[in-house]
Write an enzyme that holds these catalytic residues in place. Sequence first.
Site, PDB file in Angstrom:
ATOM      1  NE  ARG A   1       2.244   1.226  -5.419  1.00  0.00           N
ATOM      2  CZ  ARG A   1       1.628   1.834  -4.364  1.00  0.00           C
ATOM      3  NH1 ARG A   1       1.090   1.446  -3.277  1.00  0.00           N
ATOM      4  NH2 ARG A   1       1.319   3.210  -4.808  1.00  0.00           N
TER       5      ARG A   1
ATOM      6  N   GLY B   1       0.913  -1.213   0.167  1.00  0.00           N
ATOM      7  CA  GLY B   1       0.065  -0.094   0.076  1.00  0.00           C
ATOM      8  C   GLY B   1       0.950   1.148   0.158  1.00  0.00           C
ATOM      9  CB  CYS B   2       4.227   2.132   1.198  1.00  0.00           C
ATOM     10  SG  CYS B   2       5.586   3.023   1.233  1.00  0.00           S
ATOM     11  N   GLY B   3       3.688   3.772  -1.957  1.00  0.00           N
ATOM     12  CA  GLY B   3       4.362   4.090  -3.133  1.00  0.00           C
ATOM     13  C   GLY B   3       5.776   3.959  -2.985  1.00  0.00           C
TER      14      GLY B   3
END
Length: 140
Positions: free
Chosen positions: A15, A10-12
């Site tokens: 990613r 859920g963390c850019g």
Amino acid sequence: MDVTIYYNPGCGTSRNALALIRNAGVEPVVIEYLKTPPTRAVLQELISKAGLNVREAVRQKGTPYAELGLNDPTLADDQLLDAMIEHPILINRPFVVTPWGVRLSRPSDIVLAILPLPQKGPFYKEDGDMLIDAEGNRVE
């Protein structure tokens, strides 16, 4: 090459770091640390090898940091570590481990310091910023 990323899908930033690792031609071990938190000993080792102190490894944004009173500057490292183990969302991310070192890859391009260059091709972060050009070199 053995590479491990402590990752939150859920963390850019997580990613982007994972994508940079893969852009280096490496398929890392991906540990979703919210599902499989590190042990206290592993967490201490990650923090130490990344050259951080415990407080620098605590995530504040989007966590129960303030509600738990962790903003108290007199708290000992052991108390912070206890909170991180009990509430893994407090572990800042992503930690990346490679043969060339350990980094808390915030921002994500910090991971490049512990990956082989040149990268395999161009790379754009999720926000569209180019980090790696077509020749696989870092864009400054």
